[in-house]
Enzyme design. Structure first.
Site, PDB file in Angstrom:
ATOM      1  N   LYS A  65      48.773  82.228  91.546  1.00 29.77           N
ATOM      2  CA  LYS A  65      49.756  81.243  91.067  1.00 29.77           C
ATOM      3  C   LYS A  65      50.124  80.270  92.194  1.00 29.77           C
ATOM      4  CE  LYS A  65      53.564  84.473  92.067  1.00 29.77           C
ATOM      5  NZ  LYS A  65      54.397  85.531  91.473  1.00 29.77           N
ATOM      6  N   ARG A  67      65.043  89.410  85.378  1.00 27.57           N
ATOM      7  CA  ARG A  67      64.478  88.061  85.436  1.00 27.57           C
ATOM      8  C   ARG A  67      63.752  87.790  84.135  1.00 27.57           C
ATOM      9  NH1 ARG A  67      60.325  86.447  90.268  1.00 27.57           N
ATOM     10  NH2 ARG A  67      58.857  87.590  88.965  1.00 27.57           N
ATOM     11  N   TYR A  73      65.824  59.659 113.836  1.00 33.36           N
ATOM     12  CA  TYR A  73      66.851  59.120 112.937  1.00 33.36           C
ATOM     13  C   TYR A  73      68.220  59.716 113.223  1.00 33.36           C
ATOM     14  CZ  TYR A  73      63.333  56.984 109.875  1.00 33.36           C
ATOM     15  OH  TYR A  73      62.335  56.219 109.352  1.00 33.36           O
ATOM     16  N   MET A  90      60.130  61.889 107.176  1.00 31.00           N
ATOM     17  CA  MET A  90      59.261  62.091 106.018  1.00 31.00           C
ATOM     18  C   MET A  90      57.814  62.365 106.439  1.00 31.00           C
ATOM     19  SD  MET A  90      58.544  59.572 102.787  1.00 31.00           S
ATOM     20  CE  MET A  90      60.276  59.364 102.388  1.00 31.00           C
TER      21      MET A  90
END
Ligand SMILES: *Cc1c(COP(=O)(O)O)cnc(C)c1O
Length: 367
Positions: free
Chosen positions: A38, A136, A264, A313
């Site tokens: 998966k 779940r 940043y 990013m």
């Protein structure tokens, strides 16, 4: 391997083979093995992994969602494929691509039986999923009678498997809870076989279940993370080999004066003179901001270089002061030199989350 010239996720199929045989060695030879592929093969490459697992002769594969199974079928994978969490909207698709559904609720049971009948199926294989404490997905133990009523009226489906999932198989402190889950599953199996007759494949264990509760291996185990090289246990991890390694190179070096800032929001402030390296990967590649500001380190020439300031990013900056390195030199984020479990722990997460979040922008290369 040729010299690295960009960010890559290296996939080592010989490591997968090693891990498979290691896990197999913990099991009875008659126990079937389901390889979990998966989430794009835990973030690697589902098709390459599925083909290798088929060559290793695993008995079955599993994915989470129908579309993941369709992708494997379209690539020619012929092994049985269990879909762990199918949705009502996809029941026809499952049948069209010969995917075996996990049937976990009255709603999905009804929808699947109806679709099987409508398309004229005869004994289509399904797996019943029971909840034994994870809370779940899954039927509860006293749903057996209801399921029997719903299924018996129809020859369209056949119960090939029955299973449950452990909540804390890696946690020794939860041994008692796990043993209660195992006992609960045993009782459900007894009730279900009394209602339906023998069920061919009863399965309960994930990777840590194989390692810690092999007595509960039943007819098949379902392993994911162990195949990819992580055992949720510092005593086991050295015996496994990481299938994926995230590597990059130094794009640019900077000499930083005292009292300058880096990145940043000027989040890093230099105390003294530093050398920094800018690396061509960032949060869009799956290395999130929570790794920044000194929390995580990468490995350059065997030495730890901390990520400084905010992760951008497409880039991040590391402090390489005192590490002899040049532009173009290789950098390991995680791999043999620093395991994904160790890197993930810098940000309070686990190998599973880290390796499944490396985005598709990162080129996959094969060893
Ligand atoms: C993902 C998953 C597994 C595999 O678990 P690992 O800890 O990766 O071995 C097994 N069973 C179910 C139901 C799962 O969702």
């Amino acid at each position: 391997m040729s010299k690295l010239n960009e960010t890559v996720l290296e996939i080592d199929l010989s490591a997968l083979e090693h891990n498979y045989y290691f896990l197999r060695s913990k099991l009875n030879s008659s126990t079937k093995f389901m390889g979990i592929v998966k989430a794009s093969g835990y973030g690697s490459d589902p098709l390459i992994i599925a083909k290798k697992l088929a060559a290793l002769k695993v008995d079955a594969l599993a994915v989470a969602y129908a579309a993941e199974g369709v992708q494997l079928r379209k690539a020619g994978i012929q092994l049985p494929i269990l879909v762990l969490h199918p949705q009502v909207a996809n029941v026809e698709l499952l049948i069209e691509y010969c995917l075996e559904p996990s049937i976990y609720s009255p709603r999905i049971l009804k929808a699947f039986c109806q679709a099987a009948k409508n398309s004229g199926q005869n004994e289509y294989p399904i797996h019943l999923k029971f909840n034994t404490g994870l809370n779940r997905l899954g039927f509860c133990e006293n749903d057996v009678e209801y399921i029997a009523k719903e299924i018996k009226s129809s020859k369209a489906v056949m119960i090939k498997g029955i299973f449950s999932h452990l909540a804390a198989s890696e946690d020794a402190a939860e041994k008692e809870f796990t043993q209660r889950q195992i006992a609960g599953f045993e009782k459900i199996v007894k009730d279900a076989e009394a209602a339906f007759g023998p069920i061919p494949i009863k399965h309960l264990l994930n990777t840590s279940g194989i390692l810690n509760y092999p007595e509960a291996q039943w007819d098949m185990v379902r392993s994911g993370i162990g195949l990819y090289g992580y055992g949720n246990d510092p005593a086991i991890d050295p015996l496994l080999k990481p299938v994926v390694s995230l590597r990059t190179i130094i794009s640019q070096l900077h000499a930083i004066e005292p009292n300058e800032s880096v990145g940043y929001n000027r989040a890093y402030r230099s105390q003294g003179s530093r050398t920094t390296a800018t690396l061509p990967l960032g949060h869009a590649d799956g290395i999130g901001r929570h790794y920044g500001n000194g929390r995580a380190s990468v490995i350059i020439h065997g030495k730890k270089a901390p990520i400084i300031g905010n992760v951008c990013m497409d880039m991040l900056m590391v402090d390489v002061t005192g590490i002899e390195c040049r532009e173009g030199d290789e950098v390991t984020i995680f791999g043999k030199e620093q395991s994904a479990e160790v890197f993930a722990a810098y940000a309070n997460t686990i190998s599973y989350e880290l390796i499944t979040s490396i985005s598709s922008r990162v080129k996959r290369v094969y060893k």
